[in-house]
Design an enzyme around this catalytic site. Structure first.
Site, PDB file in Angstrom:
ATOM      1  N   LYS A  44      72.562  34.644  25.239  1.00 22.43           N
ATOM      2  CA  LYS A  44      71.248  34.276  25.812  1.00 22.43           C
ATOM      3  C   LYS A  44      70.895  32.835  25.452  1.00 22.43           C
ATOM      4  O   LYS A  44      69.857  32.313  25.842  1.00 22.43           O
ATOM      5  CB  LYS A  44      70.142  35.204  25.311  1.00 22.43           C
ATOM      6  CG  LYS A  44      70.279  36.663  25.731  1.00 22.43           C
ATOM      7  CD  LYS A  44      68.974  37.420  25.633  1.00 22.43           C
ATOM      8  CE  LYS A  44      68.492  37.652  24.249  1.00 22.43           C
ATOM      9  NZ  LYS A  44      67.316  38.564  24.211  1.00 22.43           N
ATOM     10  N   LYS A  46      70.166  31.890  22.395  1.00 22.67           N
ATOM     11  CA  LYS A  46      69.112  31.988  21.380  1.00 22.67           C
ATOM     12  C   LYS A  46      69.746  32.097  20.002  1.00 22.67           C
ATOM     13  O   LYS A  46      70.730  32.792  19.818  1.00 22.67           O
ATOM     14  CB  LYS A  46      68.258  33.236  21.622  1.00 22.67           C
ATOM     15  CG  LYS A  46      67.245  33.130  22.728  1.00 22.67           C
ATOM     16  CD  LYS A  46      66.317  34.338  22.704  1.00 22.67           C
ATOM     17  CE  LYS A  46      64.890  33.911  22.971  1.00 22.67           C
ATOM     18  NZ  LYS A  46      63.952  35.037  22.956  1.00 22.67           N
TER      19      LYS A  46
HETATM   20  N1  C2G Z   1      56.365  38.740  24.481  1.00 23.88           N
HETATM   21  C1  C2G Z   1      55.015  38.889  24.785  1.00 23.88           C
HETATM   22  N2  C2G Z   1      54.123  37.966  24.343  1.00 23.88           N
HETATM   23  C2  C2G Z   1      54.530  36.914  23.605  1.00 23.88           C
HETATM   24  C3  C2G Z   1      55.886  36.758  23.273  1.00 23.88           C
HETATM   25  C4  C2G Z   1      56.792  37.698  23.727  1.00 23.88           C
HETATM   26  O1  C2G Z   1      54.625  39.858  25.462  1.00 23.88           O
HETATM   27  N3  C2G Z   1      53.586  36.008  23.189  1.00 23.88           N
HETATM   28  C5  C2G Z   1      57.314  39.731  24.984  1.00 23.88           C
HETATM   29  C6  C2G Z   1      58.339  39.130  25.944  1.00 23.88           C
HETATM   30  O2  C2G Z   1      57.785  38.991  27.246  1.00 23.88           O
HETATM   31  C7  C2G Z   1      59.449  40.175  25.892  1.00 23.88           C
HETATM   32  C8  C2G Z   1      59.371  40.672  24.431  1.00 23.88           C
HETATM   33  O3  C2G Z   1      58.083  40.256  23.928  1.00 23.88           O
HETATM   34  O4  C2G Z   1      59.158  41.252  26.770  1.00 23.88           O
HETATM   35  C9  C2G Z   1      60.463  40.118  23.545  1.00 23.88           C
HETATM   36  O5  C2G Z   1      60.484  38.715  23.693  1.00 23.88           O
HETATM   37  P1  C2G Z   1      61.815  37.959  23.181  1.00 23.88           P
HETATM   38  O6  C2G Z   1      62.140  38.421  21.818  1.00 23.88           O
HETATM   39  O7  C2G Z   1      61.644  36.499  23.474  1.00 23.88           O
HETATM   40  O8  C2G Z   1      62.923  38.596  24.146  1.00 23.88           O
HETATM   41  P2  C2G Z   1      63.726  37.883  25.309  1.00 23.88           P
HETATM   42  O9  C2G Z   1      64.475  36.733  24.787  1.00 23.88           O
HETATM   43  O10 C2G Z   1      62.779  37.684  26.420  1.00 23.88           O
HETATM   44  O11 C2G Z   1      64.832  38.995  25.648  1.00 23.88           O
HETATM   45  O12 C2G Z   1      67.384  41.863  28.398  1.00 23.88           O
HETATM   46  C10 C2G Z   1      66.090  41.365  28.119  1.00 23.88           C
HETATM   47  C11 C2G Z   1      66.128  40.307  27.044  1.00 23.88           C
HETATM   48  O13 C2G Z   1      66.808  40.786  25.896  1.00 23.88           O
HETATM   49  C12 C2G Z   1      64.716  39.876  26.702  1.00 23.88           C
END
Ligand code: C2G
Length: 129
Positions: A44, A46
């Site tokens: 990803k 990350k």
């Molecule tokens: N999130 C949120 N509000 C934030 C930050 C994050 O609602 N202020 C939500 C994101 O939208 C996501 C979840 O928390 O639904 C996890 O965010 P991340 O850890 O950044 O995950 P991501 O990199 O988006 O990975 O297959 C799907 C991916 O693995 C998603």
């Protein structure tokens, strides 16, 4: 029993993640969270501060979460949803539209992200002298 499933990295666990899990749990009876492994995070683009084991320990401790599974591949969602009998796939709206193809086997929801908080902001704020 209505099962909700979501996926993410959940690094530096914060109230945006908590509020997502709280809303997701309120949609049903069981919340399953797929936590991205360190190897999948690399795919990803990350680099999490906490490693996979540390991140699942934190997510498992959240009272809204009933089960944690590993997210190792972009393509596992469909088989997970079928194997775990998930009724709803939900994720933050930064992913809006990206998983609509799952709507033949479950409801697909995109929930509004919590404003003013992100793991990236935390890292940047801590890094600023
Ligand atoms: N999130 C949120 N509000 C934030 C930050 C994050 O609602 N202020 C939500 C994101 O939208 C996501 C979840 O928390 O639904 C996890 O965010 P991340 O850890 O950044 O995950 P991501 O990199 O988006 O990975 O297959 C799907 C991916 O693995 C998603």
């Amino acid at each position: 029993m209505k099962t909700i499933i979501t996926y993410g990295t959940f690094d530096l666990f914060h109230f945006g993640h908590v509020r997502l899990f709280k809303r997701l749990k309120n949609l049903g009876d069981r919340l399953i969270v797929g936590v991205s492994t360190d190897e999948f995070n690399a795919l990803k683009g990350k680099a999490a501060f906490f490693n996979y084991q540390q991140r699942i320990e934190i997510v498992e401790a959240c009272k809204y979460v009933d089960m944690v599974i590993a997210e190792t591949d972009w393509r596992q969602k469909r088989s997970d949803i079928i194997r775990l009998n998930a009724d709803v796939f939900a994720i933050g709206d930064d992913w809006a539209g990206k998983f609509d193809e799952l709507n033949d086997i479950c409801s697909v929801l995109y929930l509004e992200r919590t404003q003013q908080i992100s793991t990236t902001d935390i890292k940047n704020n801590l890094a600023t002298p």
